[in-house]
Scaffold this active site. Structure first.
Site, PDB file in Angstrom:
ATOM      1  N   GLY A   1       0.861  -1.147  -0.078  1.00 32.73           N
ATOM      2  CA  GLY A   1       0.091   0.187   0.024  1.00 32.73           C
ATOM      3  C   GLY A   1       0.826   1.239   0.015  1.00 32.73           C
TER       4      GLY A   1
ATOM      5  N   GLY B   1       0.613   5.706   0.408  1.00 34.38           N
ATOM      6  CA  GLY B   1      -0.223   6.882   0.693  1.00 34.38           C
ATOM      7  C   GLY B   1       0.527   8.197   0.557  1.00 34.38           C
ATOM      8  N   GLY B   2       0.051   9.326   1.168  1.00 32.84           N
ATOM      9  CA  GLY B   2       0.944  10.472   0.931  1.00 32.84           C
ATOM     10  C   GLY B   2       1.985  10.587   1.609  1.00 32.84           C
TER      11      GLY B   2
ATOM     12  N   ARG C   1      -2.311   8.450  18.399  1.00 33.15           N
ATOM     13  CA  ARG C   1      -2.906   9.513  17.742  1.00 33.15           C
ATOM     14  C   ARG C   1      -3.604   9.179  16.574  1.00 33.15           C
ATOM     15  NH1 ARG C   1       2.755  13.067  18.531  1.00 33.15           N
ATOM     16  NH2 ARG C   1       3.766  11.295  19.087  1.00 33.15           N
TER      17      ARG C   1
ATOM     18  N   LYS D   1       7.931  -0.510   6.118  1.00 36.93           N
ATOM     19  CA  LYS D   1       7.333   0.933   5.792  1.00 36.93           C
ATOM     20  C   LYS D   1       8.362   1.763   5.661  1.00 36.93           C
ATOM     21  CE  LYS D   1       3.690   3.809   7.653  1.00 36.93           C
ATOM     22  NZ  LYS D   1       2.562   4.090   8.605  1.00 36.93           N
TER      23      LYS D   1
ATOM     24  N   ASN E   1      -5.699   0.770  10.718  1.00 34.72           N
ATOM     25  CA  ASN E   1      -4.601   0.640  11.645  1.00 34.72           C
ATOM     26  C   ASN E   1      -4.642  -0.554  12.701  1.00 34.72           C
ATOM     27  OD1 ASN E   1      -2.749   2.330  10.357  1.00 34.72           O
ATOM     28  ND2 ASN E   1      -3.332   4.235  11.899  1.00 34.72           N
TER      29      ASN E   1
ATOM     30  N   ASP F   1       1.262   1.048  13.460  1.00 36.37           N
ATOM     31  CA  ASP F   1       1.300   2.405  13.213  1.00 36.37           C
ATOM     32  C   ASP F   1       1.910   3.117  14.360  1.00 36.37           C
ATOM     33  OD1 ASP F   1       2.109   2.633  10.577  1.00 36.37           O
ATOM     34  OD2 ASP F   1      -0.088   3.754  10.064  1.00 36.37           O
TER      35      ASP F   1
END
Length: 312
Positions: free
Chosen positions: A17, A19-20, A133, A39, A139, A152
């Protein structure tokens, strides 16, 4: 020309995956032949102060990863070009967000099992001074044995170098973020109580509370209005469960359930009530449903009670 994987000792197998802010790869740990998730953050750690903060957060996250409902972190470091990376346990069954997209809401007893397990993981993290957070369905992953695990810690809780441990809006998922995250307040464990309560509500209803769409990008005024809106009940979900989730999502942090441990205990009490019900919903494909993992495709998960501290 083949480009070498930027983390030494690992061979990239596929992209899981992107993402930004990061990309997650399925990779082979060459030394022991184990498949893992790697990651890699897209952002560059600009100076030694940034790198020191990253290492400190990873050490804290590594302590938390010993909990049975937290993804194991095997290694961490910084690539040659200055990007942070984490090497983590591979969870091939995917996330609760994947399940919601494919199958819709889960029955209350399954959701409460998940909630008790993840609340206990958050309580352990808070004892180490670590605030996640970014608790949300994406997650919460399932390991190969069917245990829900929170992912995460570390990169998802990236610091803002200009404000030390202050969180930045860019890393939030607004539909699951506590109101005070938009008020430029220093994050406390109360934000995780809110995030988990919102996550459980979404698992029960199929959508996050108060939010028109999980992908919505509202203005500040719209965010304020949404957080002031009442939280409706959910058809088929006992009032006792909704009462707990509302207490976990109070707009003012001081009015919420005070700790993740308190949320865990309240969810456990609600689970006992649901467990005594004679009209429990049964979905054989739901996370936690009764069946043999060996006889099912990866997306179908077995009913294994969450492993939580303080519960036999």
């Amino acid at each position: 020309m083949e480009i070498a994987f930027p983390v030494p000792g690992y061979t990239m197998l596929s992209v899981l995956g992107s993402g930004g802010f990061s990309t997650v790869y399925r990779a082979l740990q060459e030394s022991i032949g184990r498949e893992v998730a790697v990651k890699i953050d897209h952002r560059i750690l600009l100076d030694e102060a940034d790198r020191a903060r990253f290492r400190a957060e990873v050490r804290a996250a590594g302590q938390v990863s010993g909990h049975p409902n937290v993804i194991d972190i095997h290694d961490a470091g910084i690539t040659v070009d200055g990007r942070a990376y984490l090497v983590m346990e591979l969870c091939p069954a995917g996330s609760l967000a994947d399940y919601l997209r494919q199958h819709g809401p889960l029955p209350p007893d399954r959701v409460l099992d998940i909630g008790v397990a993840i609340a206990d993981a958050l309580a352990a993290a808070h004892r180490y001074g670590v605030v996640h957070r970014d608790v949300k369905p994406a997650n919460v992953l399932y390991d190969r044995y069917g245990h829900p695990e929170l992912a995460d810690f570390g990169l998802a809780a990236r610091y803002d170098p200009t404000t030390e441990s202050m969180s930045t809006l860019e890393v939030l998922t607004p539909a699951y973020a506590a109101p005070e995250m938009f008020w430029s307040r220093r994050p406390t464990p109360a934000v995780d109580v809110y995030g988990l309560s919102a996550t459980l509500y979404a698992l029960l209803s199929g959508r996050p509370p108060r939010w028109p769409l999980a992908e919505a990008n509202p203005t500040d005024a719209e965010i304020a209005a949404l957080h002031s809106a009442p939280i409706p009940g959910i058809e088929g979900v006992p009032d006792a469960v909704i009462t707990v989730l509302r207490a976990g999502m109070a707009r003012e942090p001081e009015k919420r359930l005070p700790t993740a441990g308190a949320l865990r205990d309240a969810l456990r009490a609600a689970r006992d009530t649901v467990g005594n019900s004679t009209d429990r919903i049964s979905d054989p494909g739901a996370p936690g449903a009764d069946h043999d993992l060996a006889d099912q495709p990866t997306a179908r998960l077995p009913r294994l009670r969450p492993i939580v501290r303080g519960e036999s």
